[in-house]
Scaffold this motif. Structure first.
Motif, PDB file in Angstrom:
ATOM      1  N   ASN A 166       0.823  -1.217   0.000  1.00 16.87           N
ATOM      2  CA  ASN A 166       0.000   0.000   0.000  1.00 16.87           C
ATOM      3  C   ASN A 166       0.858   1.268   0.000  1.00 16.87           C
ATOM      4  N   LEU A 167       1.951   1.247   0.750  1.00 14.53           N
ATOM      5  CA  LEU A 167       2.857   2.411   0.758  1.00 14.53           C
ATOM      6  C   LEU A 167       3.490   2.630  -0.612  1.00 14.53           C
ATOM      7  N   ALA A 168       3.954   1.550  -1.215  1.00 11.97           N
ATOM      8  CA  ALA A 168       4.665   1.666  -2.487  1.00 11.97           C
ATOM      9  C   ALA A 168       3.740   2.021  -3.639  1.00 11.97           C
ATOM     10  N   THR A 169       2.476   1.668  -3.522  1.00  7.68           N
ATOM     11  CA  THR A 169       1.560   1.924  -4.635  1.00  7.68           C
ATOM     12  C   THR A 169       0.604   3.077  -4.358  1.00  7.68           C
ATOM     13  N   GLU A 170       0.747   3.728  -3.237  1.00  2.77           N
ATOM     14  CA  GLU A 170      -0.118   4.859  -2.882  1.00  2.77           C
ATOM     15  C   GLU A 170       0.034   5.961  -3.916  1.00  2.77           C
ATOM     16  N   LEU A 211       4.725 -10.634  -2.549  1.00  2.00           N
ATOM     17  CA  LEU A 211       4.829  -9.171  -2.568  1.00  2.00           C
ATOM     18  C   LEU A 211       5.701  -8.711  -3.736  1.00  2.00           C
ATOM     19  N   ALA A 212       6.816  -9.393  -3.948  1.00  2.00           N
ATOM     20  CA  ALA A 212       7.707  -9.030  -5.054  1.00  2.00           C
ATOM     21  C   ALA A 212       6.980  -9.166  -6.389  1.00  2.00           C
ATOM     22  N   ASP A 213       6.211 -10.240  -6.572  1.00  2.00           N
ATOM     23  CA  ASP A 213       5.460 -10.427  -7.818  1.00  2.00           C
ATOM     24  C   ASP A 213       4.434  -9.321  -8.013  1.00  2.00           C
ATOM     25  N   ALA A 214       3.755  -8.947  -6.948  1.00  2.00           N
ATOM     26  CA  ALA A 214       2.746  -7.881  -7.046  1.00  2.00           C
ATOM     27  C   ALA A 214       3.402  -6.545  -7.364  1.00  2.00           C
ATOM     28  N   LEU A 215       4.554  -6.277  -6.771  1.00  2.00           N
ATOM     29  CA  LEU A 215       5.240  -5.010  -7.022  1.00  2.00           C
ATOM     30  C   LEU A 215       5.872  -4.959  -8.412  1.00  2.00           C
ATOM     31  N   ARG A 216       6.243  -6.125  -8.957  1.00  2.00           N
ATOM     32  CA  ARG A 216       6.788  -6.149 -10.318  1.00  2.00           C
ATOM     33  C   ARG A 216       5.739  -5.724 -11.341  1.00  2.00           C
ATOM     34  N   ALA A 217       4.467  -5.896 -11.003  1.00  2.00           N
ATOM     35  CA  ALA A 217       3.389  -5.490 -11.908  1.00  2.00           C
ATOM     36  C   ALA A 217       3.190  -3.977 -11.907  1.00  2.00           C
ATOM     37  N   PRO A 236       4.733  -0.177 -12.279  1.00  2.00           N
ATOM     38  CA  PRO A 236       5.925   0.496 -12.802  1.00  2.00           C
ATOM     39  C   PRO A 236       6.599   1.350 -11.735  1.00  2.00           C
ATOM     40  N   TYR A 237       7.893   1.517 -11.875  1.00  2.00           N
ATOM     41  CA  TYR A 237       8.700   2.402 -11.032  1.00  2.00           C
ATOM     42  C   TYR A 237       8.778   1.991  -9.564  1.00  2.00           C
ATOM     43  N   VAL A 238       8.825   0.696  -9.292  1.00  2.00           N
ATOM     44  CA  VAL A 238       9.049   0.230  -7.928  1.00  2.00           C
ATOM     45  C   VAL A 238      10.326  -0.612  -7.935  1.00  2.00           C
ATOM     46  N   PRO A 239      11.478  -0.008  -7.585  1.00  2.00           N
ATOM     47  CA  PRO A 239      12.727  -0.771  -7.551  1.00  2.00           C
ATOM     48  C   PRO A 239      12.690  -1.808  -6.430  1.00  2.00           C
ATOM     49  N   LEU A 240      13.115  -3.021  -6.758  1.00  2.00           N
ATOM     50  CA  LEU A 240      13.102  -4.113  -5.784  1.00  2.00           C
ATOM     51  C   LEU A 240      14.524  -4.560  -5.453  1.00  2.00           C
ATOM     52  N   PHE A 241      14.765  -4.735  -4.161  1.00  2.00           N
ATOM     53  CA  PHE A 241      16.006  -5.321  -3.681  1.00  2.00           C
ATOM     54  C   PHE A 241      15.689  -6.712  -3.179  1.00  2.00           C
ATOM     55  N   ARG A 242      16.586  -7.658  -3.427  1.00  2.00           N
ATOM     56  CA  ARG A 242      16.463  -9.016  -2.913  1.00  2.00           C
ATOM     57  C   ARG A 242      17.756  -9.367  -2.197  1.00  2.00           C
ATOM     58  N   LEU A 243      17.657 -10.224  -1.212  1.00  2.00           N
ATOM     59  CA  LEU A 243      18.835 -10.692  -0.498  1.00  2.00           C
ATOM     60  C   LEU A 243      19.134 -12.097  -0.984  1.00  2.00           C
ATOM     61  N   GLY A 244      20.285 -12.283  -1.604  1.00  2.00           N
ATOM     62  CA  GLY A 244      20.672 -13.598  -2.107  1.00  2.00           C
ATOM     63  C   GLY A 244      22.064 -13.942  -1.646  1.00  2.00           C
ATOM     64  N   ARG A 245      22.177 -14.988  -0.845  1.00  2.00           N
ATOM     65  CA  ARG A 245      23.477 -15.444  -0.333  1.00  2.00           C
ATOM     66  C   ARG A 245      24.220 -14.316   0.362  1.00  2.00           C
ATOM     67  N   SER A 295      11.302  -4.061 -13.950  1.00  2.00           N
ATOM     68  CA  SER A 295      10.278  -5.031 -14.322  1.00  2.00           C
ATOM     69  C   SER A 295       9.750  -4.739 -15.713  1.00  2.00           C
ATOM     70  N   SER A 296       9.055  -5.703 -16.288  1.00  2.00           N
ATOM     71  CA  SER A 296       8.479  -5.498 -17.618  1.00  2.00           C
ATOM     72  C   SER A 296       7.440  -4.385 -17.576  1.00  2.00           C
ATOM     73  N   ALA A 297       6.745  -4.224 -16.447  1.00  2.00           N
ATOM     74  CA  ALA A 297       5.770  -3.136 -16.312  1.00  2.00           C
ATOM     75  C   ALA A 297       6.482  -1.785 -16.398  1.00  2.00           C
ATOM     76  N   SER A 298       7.625  -1.670 -15.744  1.00  2.00           N
ATOM     77  CA  SER A 298       8.390  -0.415 -15.795  1.00  2.00           C
ATOM     78  C   SER A 298       8.912  -0.146 -17.199  1.00  2.00           C
ATOM     79  N   ARG A 299       9.441  -1.201 -17.841  1.00  2.00           N
ATOM     80  CA  ARG A 299       9.986  -1.021 -19.186  1.00  2.00           C
ATOM     81  C   ARG A 299       8.897  -0.637 -20.177  1.00  2.00           C
ATOM     82  N   SER A 300       7.735  -1.286 -20.104  1.00  2.00           N
ATOM     83  CA  SER A 300       6.676  -0.960 -21.066  1.00  2.00           C
ATOM     84  C   SER A 300       6.101   0.431 -20.800  1.00  2.00           C
ATOM     85  N   TYR A 301       5.956   0.798 -19.527  1.00  2.00           N
ATOM     86  CA  TYR A 301       5.437   2.124 -19.183  1.00  2.00           C
ATOM     87  C   TYR A 301       6.399   3.209 -19.672  1.00  2.00           C
ATOM     88  N   THR A 302       7.681   2.986 -19.434  1.00  2.00           N
ATOM     89  CA  THR A 302       8.685   3.949 -19.870  1.00  2.00           C
ATOM     90  C   THR A 302       8.751   3.998 -21.390  1.00  2.00           C
TER      91      THR A 302
END
Length: 111
Positions: free
Chosen positions: A10-14, A31-37, A39-48, A57-64
């Motif tokens: 809700n904060l990110a999409t307000e 949550l990551a899948d929903a935010l990828r839909a 545009p303009y929501v940068p996502l950080f992930r923790l891996g190893r 995301s494809s939503a950001s690329r198509s919107y831009t």
């Protein structure tokens, strides 16, 4: 979503399109899948034990992409309506000329 994930979403999409420019770091796949839909929501992930910034995301690329195409069509908003009509007329004339050349080429090939 969990309650915390719902709050983050809700904060990110307000206001739409992440108008407050939040970056989101999450391990919640839903949550990551929903935010990828969105545009303009940068996502950080923790891996190893390394913080990774996901590619746009494809939503950001198509919107831009659609915004950039609009800018190109209007020359960044600098062209007047009259100038746009002139460009369209020239483009139509060019297309007509190309079709005529193609027809002539096909006639020559058929002989």
């Amino acid at each position: 979503f969990s309650e915390a994930s719902t709050d983050v979403f809700n904060l990110a999409t307000e206001g739409g399109n992440n108008s407050l420019s939040y970056f989101v770091a999450t391990q919640d796949d839903a949550l990551a899948d929903a935010l990828r839909a969105m545009p303009y929501v940068p996502l950080f992930r923790l891996g190893r034990a390394v913080l990774l910034l996901e590619s746009p995301s494809s939503a950001s690329r198509s919107y831009t992409g659609s915004n950039e195409r609009e800018k190109l069509a209007s020359a960044g908003g600098l062209m007047t309506a009259e100038e746009r009509e002139m460009v369209k007329a020239v483009n139509r004339k060019d297309r007509k000329k190309r079709k005529e050349v193609m027809r002539e080429e096909q006639k020559r090939l058929e002989k």
